[in-house]
Write an enzyme that holds these catalytic residues in place. Structure first.
Site, PDB file in Angstrom:
ATOM      1  N   GLU A 204       0.806  -1.216   0.000  1.00 37.80           N
ATOM      2  CA  GLU A 204       0.000   0.000   0.000  1.00 37.80           C
ATOM      3  C   GLU A 204       0.842   1.269   0.000  1.00 37.80           C
ATOM      4  O   GLU A 204       0.333   2.356   0.272  1.00 37.80           O
ATOM      5  CB  GLU A 204      -0.972  -0.024   1.180  1.00 37.80           C
ATOM      6  CG  GLU A 204      -1.935  -1.203   1.072  1.00 37.80           C
ATOM      7  CD  GLU A 204      -2.982  -1.234   2.156  1.00 37.80           C
ATOM      8  OE1 GLU A 204      -2.953  -0.353   3.042  1.00 37.80           O
ATOM      9  OE2 GLU A 204      -3.839  -2.124   2.123  1.00 37.80           O
TER      10      GLU A 204
ATOM     11  N   LYS B 218     -15.617  -1.415   2.071  1.00 34.87           N
ATOM     12  CA  LYS B 218     -14.861  -1.893   0.917  1.00 34.87           C
ATOM     13  C   LYS B 218     -15.858  -2.460  -0.086  1.00 34.87           C
ATOM     14  O   LYS B 218     -16.529  -3.452   0.202  1.00 34.87           O
ATOM     15  CB  LYS B 218     -13.864  -2.983   1.333  1.00 34.87           C
ATOM     16  CG  LYS B 218     -12.749  -2.499   2.254  1.00 34.87           C
ATOM     17  CD  LYS B 218     -11.899  -3.666   2.723  1.00 34.87           C
ATOM     18  CE  LYS B 218     -10.684  -3.201   3.516  1.00 34.87           C
ATOM     19  NZ  LYS B 218      -9.919  -4.348   4.058  1.00 34.87           N
TER      20      LYS B 218
END
EC number: 4.2.1.11
Length: 424
Positions: free
Chosen positions: A204, A336
């Site tokens: 990330e 999400k």
């Protein structure tokens, strides 16, 4: 004029070099919407199913089955329907799949089509996606939760917790928040290098140094915030994603990096102590996904002053969220889109949270693409917070850059959430 005339799905690669689904939806008036589907590394057991092909191709991770489902069976079911009928289209796909977790057609196929339909309809209406989905009230720019030190499943190092984040609550705009985060990120790079740590980045975009404990990582970040010219707890607060399910074994929390094993109650107390010692305003997945008693203990200990975010706990699922609300567990949901697998269900989860005075945090996955849809959805839903990684890797920066554009487009209407997200 906005009837669906074609669906073209394809297999592309995500930020980890794994296949994922991309979908183009075409409308009668010539409008087109494109969406690429993300995927996670640490996934909850209760998530919707990401359909993979198996076999030798792409080491079993191909998504041609999901692509074929979108191009044929799904198109046959929704072709000719007006793209503005989002709820109807999503419900048709869910019923067509016929399983409780979208395992037949694949959540990756259904979500790709769902998001592409919304983007095509937005284009046809002449509106940006955030305005099309959120209406006239969509004007709140989220505080970014910037993951600058990676551990756990996101990095090859001893750190047990998965993410250590900075939240620039003292900024006045999203553009300023991104600048502040960038300055701390680059300062942290120098601090780590000066101490002999590697500054390679994880999935990330955050650093993945060989640190052994959460306090060691937090101390590095605190020092970097100060060296960048900011005040911890005022200009910049901290957040954790423990991803505790990953190290929950036989009913205990095994912190291998720290060399100790904790019972559920002791784990909750440890997190409460960290939140008291450092300016930590948000803890995600502090307890394992099915350790409801542990979650209740943690919520009772620190829930009044700390945002306790359920990711694996709730998996963007309104039914699990309602269970948590009824039990008084956590006070926030991580959102999400691919955990639940359709735009309609995603928006329902956010609405369920807000009605119960729970916060919602829009989030990326560790396997991302250049698609920036979640930036628009964060503004559309007035979440006030977004998790989309660190200040490196274009798959992460695509979302920050889109937020800057949205803020610019909103002009004087734009509001930055800032300190309003802090509890207590």
């Amino acid at each position: 004029m906005t009837a669906i005339t074609d669906i073209i799905a394809r297999e592309i690669l995500d930020s980890r070099g794994n296949p994922t689904v991309e979908v183009d939806v075409y409308l009668e008036d010539g409008s087109m919407g494109r969406a690429a589907v993300p995927s996670g590394a640490s996934t909850g057991a209760h998530e919707a199913v990401e359909l993979r092909d198996g076999g030798k191709r792409y080491l079993g991770k191909g998504v041609q089955k999901a692509v074929d489902a979108a191009n044929t069976e799904i198109f046959d079911a929704i072709g000719g329907i007006d793209a503005e009928n989002q709820i109807q289209i999503d419900n048709i796909m869910i019923e067509l799949d016929g399983t409780p977790n979208k395992s037949r057609l694949g959540a990756n196929a259904i979500l790709g089509v769902s998001l592409a339909v919304a983007k095509a309809a937005a284009q046809a209406s002449g509106l940006p996606l955030y305005r099309y989905v959120g209406g006239a009230s969509a004007c709140l720019l989220p505080v970014p939760m910037m993951n600058i030190i990676n551990g756990g499943a996101h990095a090859d190092n001893p750190i047990d917790f998965q993410e250590f984040m900075i939240l620039p609550v003292g900024a006045d705009t999203i553009a300023e928040a991104v600048r502040m985060g960038s300055e701390v990120f680059h300062t942290l790079r120098k601090e780590l290098a000066a101490q002999g740590h590697n500054t390679n980045v994880g999935d990330e975009g955050g650093f993945a140094p060989g640190l052994k404990s959460a306090p060691e990582a937090l101390d590095f970040i605190m020092k970097s915030i100060e060296k960048a010219g900011y005040k911890p707890g005022d200009d910049m607060c901290l957040g954790l994603d423990c991803a505790s399910t990953e190290f929950f074994k036989d009913g205990k929390y095994v912190l291998e990096g720290e060399g100790r094993t904790l019972e559920s109650g002791a784990m909750a107390e440890y997190l409460a102590e960290l939140a008291a010692k450092y300016p930590i305003i948000s803890i995600e997945d502090g307890m394992a996904e099915d350790d409801w008693d542990g979650w209740k203990t943690l919520t009772d200990l620190t829930g009044k002053k700390t945002q306790l975010v359920g990711d694996d706990l709730f998996v963007t699922n309104s039914a699990r969220l309602r269970d948590g609300i009824r039990m008084g567990v956590a006070n926030s949901i991580l959102v999400k889109v691919n955990q639940i697998g359709s735009l309609t269900e995603t928006l329902d989860a956010v609405n369920t949270a807000h009605k119960a005075a729970y916060t919602a945090v829009m989030s990326h996955r560790s396997g991302e693409t250049e698609d920036s849809t979640i930036a628009d959805l964060a503004v559309a839903t007035n979440c006030g917070q977004i998790k989309t990684g660190s200040l490196s890797r274009s798959d992460r920066l695509a979302k920050y850059n889109q937020l800057i554009r949205i803020e610019e487009g909103l002009g004087p209407q734009a509001q930055y959430a800032g300190r309003s997200i802090i509890r207590g």
